[in-house]
Write a protein that holds these residues in place. Structure first.
Motif, PDB file in Angstrom:
ATOM      1  N   GLY A  91       0.820  -1.210   0.000  1.00  0.00           N
ATOM      2  CA  GLY A  91       0.000   0.000   0.000  1.00  0.00           C
ATOM      3  C   GLY A  91       0.848   1.252   0.000  1.00  0.00           C
ATOM      4  N   LYS A  92       0.668   2.090   1.030  1.00  0.00           N
ATOM      5  CA  LYS A  92       1.396   3.356   1.119  1.00  0.00           C
ATOM      6  C   LYS A  92       2.742   3.205   1.809  1.00  0.00           C
ATOM      7  N   ARG A  93       3.150   1.983   2.034  1.00  0.00           N
ATOM      8  CA  ARG A  93       4.461   1.694   2.629  1.00  0.00           C
ATOM      9  C   ARG A  93       5.188   0.695   1.745  1.00  0.00           C
ATOM     10  N   THR A  94       6.494   0.725   1.823  1.00  0.00           N
ATOM     11  CA  THR A  94       7.285  -0.256   1.094  1.00  0.00           C
ATOM     12  C   THR A  94       8.596  -0.495   1.833  1.00  0.00           C
ATOM     13  N   LYS A  95       9.158  -1.658   1.604  1.00  0.00           N
ATOM     14  CA  LYS A  95      10.480  -1.981   2.141  1.00  0.00           C
ATOM     15  C   LYS A  95      11.322  -2.434   0.956  1.00  0.00           C
ATOM     16  N   VAL A  96      12.498  -1.828   0.826  1.00  0.00           N
ATOM     17  CA  VAL A  96      13.420  -2.213  -0.230  1.00  0.00           C
ATOM     18  C   VAL A  96      14.666  -2.773   0.432  1.00  0.00           C
ATOM     19  N   VAL A  97      15.038  -3.978   0.044  1.00  0.00           N
ATOM     20  CA  VAL A  97      16.241  -4.631   0.555  1.00  0.00           C
ATOM     21  C   VAL A  97      17.299  -4.548  -0.546  1.00  0.00           C
ATOM     22  N   PHE A  98      18.374  -3.819  -0.253  1.00  0.00           N
ATOM     23  CA  PHE A  98      19.466  -3.657  -1.214  1.00  0.00           C
ATOM     24  C   PHE A  98      20.573  -4.652  -0.891  1.00  0.00           C
ATOM     25  N   THR A  99      21.111  -5.284  -1.936  1.00  0.00           N
ATOM     26  CA  THR A  99      22.192  -6.247  -1.767  1.00  0.00           C
ATOM     27  C   THR A  99      23.498  -5.776  -2.404  1.00  0.00           C
ATOM     28  N   ASP A 100      23.426  -4.752  -3.278  1.00  0.00           N
ATOM     29  CA  ASP A 100      24.630  -4.297  -3.977  1.00  0.00           C
ATOM     30  C   ASP A 100      24.415  -2.878  -4.515  1.00  0.00           C
ATOM     31  N   LEU A 101      24.004  -1.955  -3.654  1.00  0.00           N
ATOM     32  CA  LEU A 101      23.681  -0.589  -4.068  1.00  0.00           C
ATOM     33  C   LEU A 101      24.944   0.220  -4.325  1.00  0.00           C
ATOM     34  N   ARG A 102      24.891   1.058  -5.337  1.00  0.00           N
ATOM     35  CA  ARG A 102      26.004   1.932  -5.702  1.00  0.00           C
ATOM     36  C   ARG A 102      25.494   3.371  -5.691  1.00  0.00           C
ATOM     37  N   ALA A 103      26.289   4.292  -5.120  1.00  0.00           N
ATOM     38  CA  ALA A 103      25.885   5.699  -5.045  1.00  0.00           C
ATOM     39  C   ALA A 103      27.122   6.598  -5.132  1.00  0.00           C
ATOM     40  N   LEU A 104      26.879   7.827  -5.510  1.00  0.00           N
ATOM     41  CA  LEU A 104      27.928   8.809  -5.709  1.00  0.00           C
ATOM     42  C   LEU A 104      27.871   9.846  -4.593  1.00  0.00           C
ATOM     43  N   ASN A 105      29.039  10.209  -4.026  1.00  0.00           N
ATOM     44  CA  ASN A 105      29.037  11.244  -2.987  1.00  0.00           C
ATOM     45  C   ASN A 105      29.327  12.616  -3.597  1.00  0.00           C
ATOM     46  N   SER A 106      29.360  13.641  -2.763  1.00  0.00           N
ATOM     47  CA  SER A 106      29.535  15.018  -3.240  1.00  0.00           C
ATOM     48  C   SER A 106      30.921  15.271  -3.839  1.00  0.00           C
ATOM     49  N   ASP A 107      31.898  14.422  -3.537  1.00  0.00           N
ATOM     50  CA  ASP A 107      33.235  14.542  -4.127  1.00  0.00           C
ATOM     51  C   ASP A 107      33.353  13.733  -5.418  1.00  0.00           C
ATOM     52  N   ARG A 108      32.214  13.230  -5.909  1.00  0.00           N
ATOM     53  CA  ARG A 108      32.148  12.419  -7.131  1.00  0.00           C
ATOM     54  C   ARG A 108      32.887  11.095  -6.982  1.00  0.00           C
ATOM     55  N   GLU A 109      32.921  10.579  -5.749  1.00  0.00           N
ATOM     56  CA  GLU A 109      33.510   9.268  -5.473  1.00  0.00           C
ATOM     57  C   GLU A 109      32.372   8.268  -5.309  1.00  0.00           C
ATOM     58  N   TRP A 110      32.588   7.068  -5.831  1.00  0.00           N
ATOM     59  CA  TRP A 110      31.555   6.035  -5.770  1.00  0.00           C
ATOM     60  C   TRP A 110      31.676   5.223  -4.494  1.00  0.00           C
ATOM     61  N   ARG A 111      30.538   4.929  -3.910  1.00  0.00           N
ATOM     62  CA  ARG A 111      30.466   3.952  -2.822  1.00  0.00           C
ATOM     63  C   ARG A 111      29.698   2.779  -3.400  1.00  0.00           C
ATOM     64  N   GLU A 117      18.556  -2.048   4.214  1.00  0.00           N
ATOM     65  CA  GLU A 117      17.151  -1.949   3.845  1.00  0.00           C
ATOM     66  C   GLU A 117      16.604  -0.584   4.219  1.00  0.00           C
ATOM     67  N   VAL A 118      15.632  -0.175   3.430  1.00  0.00           N
ATOM     68  CA  VAL A 118      14.966   1.097   3.670  1.00  0.00           C
ATOM     69  C   VAL A 118      13.468   0.832   3.778  1.00  0.00           C
ATOM     70  N   LYS A 119      12.872   1.400   4.810  1.00  0.00           N
ATOM     71  CA  LYS A 119      11.419   1.340   4.987  1.00  0.00           C
ATOM     72  C   LYS A 119      10.899   2.733   4.688  1.00  0.00           C
ATOM     73  N   MET A 120      10.016   2.823   3.682  1.00  0.00           N
ATOM     74  CA  MET A 120       9.552   4.129   3.216  1.00  0.00           C
ATOM     75  C   MET A 120       8.032   4.220   3.229  1.00  0.00           C
ATOM     76  N   THR A 121       7.576   5.463   3.266  1.00  0.00           N
ATOM     77  CA  THR A 121       6.157   5.771   3.088  1.00  0.00           C
ATOM     78  C   THR A 121       6.048   6.798   1.960  1.00  0.00           C
ATOM     79  N   ILE A 122       4.881   6.832   1.353  1.00  0.00           N
ATOM     80  CA  ILE A 122       4.670   7.757   0.246  1.00  0.00           C
ATOM     81  C   ILE A 122       4.420   9.159   0.809  1.00  0.00           C
ATOM     82  N   ASP A 123       5.129  10.146   0.262  1.00  0.00           N
ATOM     83  CA  ASP A 123       4.929  11.542   0.656  1.00  0.00           C
ATOM     84  C   ASP A 123       3.878  12.189  -0.241  1.00  0.00           C
TER      85      ASP A 123
END
Length: 149
Positions: A91-111, A117-123
């Protein structure tokens, strides 16, 4: 002839229908051209703000299709083909389980290789937020916005 055009009676409903059809075709054609022929699901951009002092904000994109979360196979280019997690909507909630997430920081370095896991609600339509807990137990404010469907 100009007088005939000015005095002609237009069917307003027909005009609105034709404009709606034209707008739908134009907008759908634009998405298909940008996304490619085999595009499925929705693309989301995300931002992660750390609760831990000294850590840097992270950002990136992912695609969700049939509850599977994908990121691009290559960091900056390519298709969203690399499987990085699973979405569990309720419904208006979700859970996402990440196993290999990639993201970029403000110095343009990759993590890379983030797990958690993230538990979210719809805004509002197309925007979700919640708390991401990584494999180290660190918490992040997680927001995501749909950018392409």
């Amino acid at each position: 002839m100009l007088t005939r055009i000015r005095n002609a009676k237009f069917n307003g409903k027909l005009l609105v229908l034709l404009l709606f059809i034209y707008g739908t075709v134009v907008s759908n054609t634009g998405v298909a051209a940008q996304a490619g022929d085999n595009f499925e699901g929705a693309v989301w951009s995300f931002m992660m703000v750390p609760k831990l002092k000294g850590a840097k904000n992270l950002r990136g994109q992912f695609r969700v299709s049939d509850h599977i979360v994908y990121q691009k196979g290559q960091k900056k280019t390519g298709e969203f083909t690399k499987r990085v997690g699973v979405n569990h909507p309720q419904g208006k909630r979700t859970k996402v389980v990440f196993t290999d997430l990639r993201a970029l920081n403000s110095d343009r370095e990759w993590r890379e290789g983030m797990k958690g896991e993230v538990k979210m609600t719809i805004d509002k339509y197309g925007k979700w937020s919640g708390l991401f807990t990584d494999e180290n137990g660190d918490n992040w404010e997680f927001t995501c916005n749909r950018v392409k469907e």
